[in-house]
Design a protein around this motif. Structure first.
Motif, PDB file in Angstrom:
ATOM      1  N   UNK A 284       0.833  -1.206   0.000  1.00  0.00           N
ATOM      2  CA  UNK A 284       0.000   0.000   0.000  1.00  0.00           C
ATOM      3  C   UNK A 284       0.867   1.256   0.000  1.00  0.00           C
ATOM      4  N   UNK A 285       2.026   1.157   0.597  1.00  0.00           N
ATOM      5  CA  UNK A 285       2.955   2.294   0.587  1.00  0.00           C
ATOM      6  C   UNK A 285       3.744   2.358  -0.726  1.00  0.00           C
ATOM      7  N   UNK A 286       4.113   1.202  -1.229  1.00  0.00           N
ATOM      8  CA  UNK A 286       4.931   1.148  -2.441  1.00  0.00           C
ATOM      9  C   UNK A 286       4.151   1.600  -3.675  1.00  0.00           C
ATOM     10  N   UNK A 287       2.871   1.286  -3.738  1.00  0.00           N
ATOM     11  CA  UNK A 287       2.105   1.584  -4.957  1.00  0.00           C
ATOM     12  C   UNK A 287       2.005   3.079  -5.236  1.00  0.00           C
ATOM     13  N   UNK A 350      12.796   5.977   6.602  1.00  0.00           N
ATOM     14  CA  UNK A 350      12.844   5.581   8.015  1.00  0.00           C
ATOM     15  C   UNK A 350      11.695   4.639   8.364  1.00  0.00           C
ATOM     16  N   UNK A 351      10.944   4.257   7.351  1.00  0.00           N
ATOM     17  CA  UNK A 351       9.780   3.390   7.558  1.00  0.00           C
ATOM     18  C   UNK A 351      10.255   1.965   7.861  1.00  0.00           C
ATOM     19  N   UNK A 352       9.953   1.489   9.044  1.00  0.00           N
ATOM     20  CA  UNK A 352      10.423   0.168   9.463  1.00  0.00           C
ATOM     21  C   UNK A 352       9.755  -0.963   8.681  1.00  0.00           C
ATOM     22  N   UNK A 353       8.507  -0.755   8.257  1.00  0.00           N
ATOM     23  CA  UNK A 353       7.809  -1.787   7.480  1.00  0.00           C
ATOM     24  C   UNK A 353       8.500  -2.004   6.139  1.00  0.00           C
ATOM     25  N   UNK A 354       8.845  -0.912   5.474  1.00  0.00           N
ATOM     26  CA  UNK A 354       9.517  -1.004   4.179  1.00  0.00           C
ATOM     27  C   UNK A 354      10.885  -1.648   4.333  1.00  0.00           C
ATOM     28  N   UNK A 355      11.644  -1.219   5.320  1.00  0.00           N
ATOM     29  CA  UNK A 355      12.982  -1.774   5.525  1.00  0.00           C
ATOM     30  C   UNK A 355      12.928  -3.272   5.859  1.00  0.00           C
ATOM     31  N   UNK A 356      11.960  -3.662   6.649  1.00  0.00           N
ATOM     32  CA  UNK A 356      11.855  -5.067   7.050  1.00  0.00           C
ATOM     33  C   UNK A 356      11.589  -5.960   5.839  1.00  0.00           C
ATOM     34  N   UNK A 357      10.668  -5.559   4.983  1.00  0.00           N
ATOM     35  CA  UNK A 357      10.321  -6.376   3.806  1.00  0.00           C
ATOM     36  C   UNK A 357      11.485  -6.417   2.824  1.00  0.00           C
ATOM     37  N   UNK A 360      14.071  -8.775   3.936  1.00  0.00           N
ATOM     38  CA  UNK A 360      13.683 -10.175   3.782  1.00  0.00           C
ATOM     39  C   UNK A 360      13.716 -10.623   2.312  1.00  0.00           C
ATOM     40  N   UNK A 361      13.319  -9.727   1.420  1.00  0.00           N
ATOM     41  CA  UNK A 361      13.267 -10.070  -0.007  1.00  0.00           C
ATOM     42  C   UNK A 361      14.224  -9.168  -0.777  1.00  0.00           C
ATOM     43  N   UNK A 362      15.493  -9.466  -0.633  1.00  0.00           N
ATOM     44  CA  UNK A 362      16.511  -8.574  -1.196  1.00  0.00           C
ATOM     45  C   UNK A 362      16.586  -8.634  -2.712  1.00  0.00           C
ATOM     46  N   UNK A 363      15.942  -9.622  -3.327  1.00  0.00           N
ATOM     47  CA  UNK A 363      15.943  -9.662  -4.790  1.00  0.00           C
ATOM     48  C   UNK A 363      15.176  -8.483  -5.384  1.00  0.00           C
TER      49      UNK A 363
END
Length: 447
Positions: A284-287, A350-357, A360-363
């Motif tokens: 929802x943030x990325x779109x 600084x968004x922790x949700x974005x950094x966490x994902x 996890x999915x570095x590709x």
């Protein structure tokens, strides 16, 4: 690549043609080729071809095989472990064992060439199953081993049974008319493929409407003093010209797509609504990021495009379902440089949700290379247009021990001399070389 391997690379239809042609391959003196006309029947017929035509068709088949299967198929990837690679599902082995499994490029050619295979394209973190207890089929590239331990990290979805998309259809490349996209995220769908109409929520495929370039009806009226027959001919010529213009326009505009679906050339890859729903806060943030996302497409259950467009309008106006807007599932289409922009986002947010994902999915940020076997070493890239079974045989002889190589050359020269002596009378008299003539020749040299 040896001739046996080339045969394995061709589709089943051309495989039969190639086997029939290879059986009658001959090395003919270049000055005699234009006069020799081998045929399948003893009597001349329209099916007979010149030697030069045959050689040209043989080279074309080999070029086709090389284009379809350009890599050296002599190494199974099992020992490489879990990698991103081309994977094939073997439906023949599935029917025997009842277990889903996947095999690498080389094993699809060397170990399962006579099986029913489904090309799945790329899968991440996958280890070849050929030669393991999961398939109970020997891997000829690994000393015919058949009881190796299968990888516990492999994951299998419906693709490995030949089914694709949310509609679970069997894929038929001949009958399939819609565009299909593979989800590159794959956390939920396991990198499944989806029809464009299913992505939009339609129940069935609707052919994209061709753009109406406009027709002036006055132009179709006959000119003064022109008879009806002449005018009909002129109208037919105008129709052909209009069709040619339309075809040219389609080429310039790219492949036609459904109304409301992005042009295929405008985005790099696709993420399905199933994977987005699992990580909805992140997407929802990325779109909203125009540097990463080209567009989104809502999945709106509907019978056809007209109904879908009507629902969209009503939902936008707030008049649908008692003025309550519906939050539909959506898919995301990423730009060509999305990796770099994901990386920039990671370093600046600084968004922790974005950094966490992204951790996890570095590709999503880094290049995710696809393993490709080495190009076929037996085929000289500088001699691509002239590569033939003769050339490959000569290279194979050169790789043999000296004594065996000498024996091979002597045998080749012997059959070459006999063949030229056999063909000489036909060339001199301009006669047809019949099927019986060729069969008798090979029977005689085997005595």
């Amino acid at each position: 690549m040896a001739s046996d391997e080339v045969k394995k690379e061709l589709n089943q239809g051309s495989k039969e043609t190639k086997q029939d042609q290879t059986k009658n391959t001959t090395d003919v003196d270049s000055n005699q080729q234009s006069n020799i006309k081998p045929e399948l029947d003893s009597n001349p017929s329209s099916d007979s071809i010149t030697a030069q035509d045959y050689i040209s068709s043989q080279l074309e088949l080999e070029r086709e095989a090389k284009e379809l299967m350009p890599y050296d198929p002599n190494q199974c990837t099992y020992s490489m472990g879990a990698i991103r690679q081309q994977i094939y599902a073997c439906l023949t082995c599935l029917a025997k064992t009842g277990q889903t499994s996947g095999i690498c490029y080389s094993c699809s050619i060397q170990c399962h060439s006579d099986h029913e295979l489904v090309e799945l394209f790329t899968k991440r973190n996958f280890t070849c199953d050929c030669g393991t207890t999961k398939m109970n089929h020997p891997c000829y590239l690994r000393s015919k081993i058949f009881d190796d331990i299968p990888s516990s990290s492999n994951s299998y979805n419906q693709n490995f049974k030949g089914h694709f998309c949310d509609c679970k259809q069997l894929y038929n490349p001949i009958e399939e008319k819609s565009n299909m996209l593979q989800c590159i995220f794959g956390e939920t769908c396991q990198e499944d493929w989806f029809h464009d109409y299913c992505i939009m929520g339609l129940t069935h495929y609707e052919p994209p409407k061709q753009k109406d370039h406009g027709v002036n009806k006055l132009d179709q009226l006959g000119e003064p003093e022109i008879d009806a027959a002449t005018q009909n001919i002129k109208n037919e010529e105008d129709k052909k010209e209009e069709l040619m213009k339309n075809d040219q326009q389609e080429e310039e505009n790219g492949e036609p797509v459904l109304d409301g679906f992005p042009n295929l050339d405008d985005f790099d890859c696709y993420i399905c609504w199933k994977c987005i729903n699992k990580f909805k806060d992140f997407f929802d943030k990325i779109k909203q990021n125009n540097d990463i996302v080209v567009t989104t497409v809502q999945r709106i259950p509907s019978e056809n495009l007209q109904e879908r467009n009507s629902i969209i309008l009503q939902n936008q106006d707030g008049t649908f379902f008692k003025k309550r807007k519906i939050d539909y599932d959506y898919s995301i289409f990423l730009k060509t440089n999305y990796e770099e922009n994901f990386k920039t986002l990671y370093n600046t947010t600084n968004d922790t949700t974005i950094k966490k994902i992204l951790d996890e999915f570095q590709f999503l940020m880094n290049d995710d290379p696809i393993y490709e076997p080495p190009n076929d070493d037996e085929i000289d890239p500088e001699d691509d247009d002239n590569s033939s079974i003769y050339d490959l045989g000569a290279k194979a002889i050169n790789s043999l021990p000296r004594e065996q190589a000498i024996q091979g050359v002597q045998a080749f020269q012997d059959i070459k001399t006999k063949l030229k002596d056999f063909l000489a009378p036909f060339a001199q008299d301009g006669k047809i070389v019949g099927k019986d003539d060729v069969e008798n020749f090979f029977k005689n040299i085997q005595k």
